[in-house]
Design an enzyme around this catalytic site. Sequence first.
Site, mmCIF file in Angstrom:
data_model
loop_
_atom_site.group_PDB
_atom_site.id
_atom_site.type_symbol
_atom_site.label_atom_id
_atom_site.label_comp_id
_atom_site.label_asym_id
_atom_site.label_seq_id
_atom_site.Cartn_x
_atom_site.Cartn_y
_atom_site.Cartn_z
ATOM 1 N N ASP A 35 0.821 -1.211 0.000
ATOM 2 C CA ASP A 35 0.000 0.000 0.000
ATOM 3 C C ASP A 35 0.851 1.255 0.000
ATOM 4 O O ASP A 35 2.067 1.195 -0.121
ATOM 5 C CB ASP A 35 -1.056 -0.021 1.109
ATOM 6 C CG ASP A 35 -0.465 -0.328 2.455
ATOM 7 O OD1 ASP A 35 0.617 0.210 2.746
ATOM 8 O OD2 ASP A 35 -1.070 -1.121 3.198
ATOM 9 N N LYS A 57 -3.898 2.821 0.412
ATOM 10 C CA LYS A 57 -4.911 3.483 1.224
ATOM 11 C C LYS A 57 -4.484 4.912 1.438
ATOM 12 O O LYS A 57 -3.348 5.187 1.732
ATOM 13 C CB LYS A 57 -4.976 2.848 2.611
ATOM 14 C CG LYS A 57 -5.561 1.498 2.673
ATOM 15 C CD LYS A 57 -5.604 1.146 4.142
ATOM 16 C CE LYS A 57 -5.852 -0.313 4.375
ATOM 17 N NZ LYS A 57 -5.694 -0.619 5.797
ATOM 18 N N MET A 171 -2.320 9.087 12.188
ATOM 19 C CA MET A 171 -3.572 9.374 11.479
ATOM 20 C C MET A 171 -4.376 10.470 12.192
ATOM 21 O O MET A 171 -5.590 10.418 12.256
ATOM 22 C CB MET A 171 -4.435 8.098 11.402
ATOM 23 C CG MET A 171 -3.745 6.969 10.679
ATOM 24 S SD MET A 171 -4.722 5.456 10.716
ATOM 25 C CE MET A 171 -4.367 4.837 12.345
#
Length: 500
Positions: A35, A57, A171
């Site tokens: 990813d 992602k 995040m």
Amino acid sequence: MKGKVYLVGAGPGDTKLMTLKGLECIKKSDVIIYDRLANDEFLKEAKEGCEFIYVGKKSSNHILPQNMINEVIAQKALEGKTVTRLKGGDPYVFGRGGEEAEVLYDQGIDFEIVPGITSAIGGLCYAGIPITHRDYASSFHVITGHLREDEDKEINWNALANCKGTLVFLMGIGNLKHISDRLIEEGRDPKTPVAFVSWATRYNQRTVVTDLENAYEVAQEKKVKAPSLIVVGDVVKVRDKLNFFENRDLFGKKVVVTRARKQSSDLSEKINSLGGKAVELPVIKIEKNDDTELRKEIENLRDYTHIVFTSRNGVELFFETLDDMGLDSRVFFGVKVCSIGAGTSEELMKRGIKADIVPERFVAESLFEEMKKTVKNSDKILIPRSENAREFLADRLKEICEVTEVFSYKTVIDEKSREIAEDVLKSDVDYVTFTSSSTVKNLVEIAGENYKELLEGKKLVSIGPVTSRTIEEFGLEVYKEAEVSTIQGVMDVLVGCLLY
Ligand code: SAH
């Protein structure tokens, strides 16, 4: 037949932070599923025919939903394949690696996990921030900032605010306001230092330092974007002393390497190890010529007094032919070996040959001056060289004695680079390096009519006077020329440009 899945942590970005075991998995896999946060440079290490599946992602913009990713991994393994599932950082730190492994367990698929360096620790380290420090923090917490409402309730903000340990949010950029507000509400000092580290450990790493009460505004103002780490704690203060990565000589600089693919690695490696990003745009390719003539002259080598090598390639191809003929370096007995410069001499040394004559400046003119001192009218010189090389040396030596030239190879355009040249040159490149005249000619040819426009604003670095002349002949400006015509000389220029 069941395959096997390796869930491999690729580390935070710097490719050298991958583990030896992880690299081994990449090399032996039939399928690699990766990813966005796993550096795709690793794919170069895969074996021939390996299948690559991108399941990138971007937070809130999932390309493949997690259940489909799980399915792809399982399906490939059930086909009997060896699969590497490459994940950024460590597979078990917010990478949903645990869930992926559970699915494999449920389906009875064999798997192994290869831990990686998590960005939460390694990323901070590259920003000059130790996650613990005896004077500032004796614990740390790694927290997801991408919280569902029910998860937010699970987080004990009061404990986090009052624990004094280092807090690292992953995040978290989208939720920054909430994070900083909650910590202050629960009693954390608003003046607590905060750092945002974006694209940690990569050439484009960026660190922004502020404090808790200004965190949100500063992040907005400085346009801090994902992927970023949010670090809260006094350990951020040590960054002033420990920021080794961003202080490296070429930090953040993008440098185009135009050498032949096979030869670009040493320059690229040097650029990368000084914090820059080498972008390989190999514009030349070496093509071996028919070696009938070379074979003939090798057989006659005893008749020669000198042999002259003017490039690494010349040496490499000469020895290839020698080997094919079942001979070795003993053919040089009684023949003086002349080399144009350090690189060529190094290539000779690899084969146990120490050049007799090497000029002080690594150009044909200097080699001629040096040879002129001893070459006599009765001498006979062999020059195995590139078809595209300059005539100067052979022409001048011919004025003194008998010279035979053999065109053992030629440099041609590397056609593969045509497709990527425009994109590379249009990107935010700082320097373009030229290590021979043919790299200049071919780049111009590949770039097409707009070559001046494409190179505008980029600093052109040349390996030596002949290459510089070619750059100027195309109406371009040489930013700096290497003092010594070697790859190290080019590196010195790059580093020097930044220091002075
Ligand atoms: N398993 C990963 C984390 C996956 S969650 C690890 O151990 O590092 C994804 C988040 O990790 C991103 O949103 C960002 O907050 C952080 N992250 C991962 N790599 C990063 C990097 N190179 N620079 C900054 N943040 C990074």
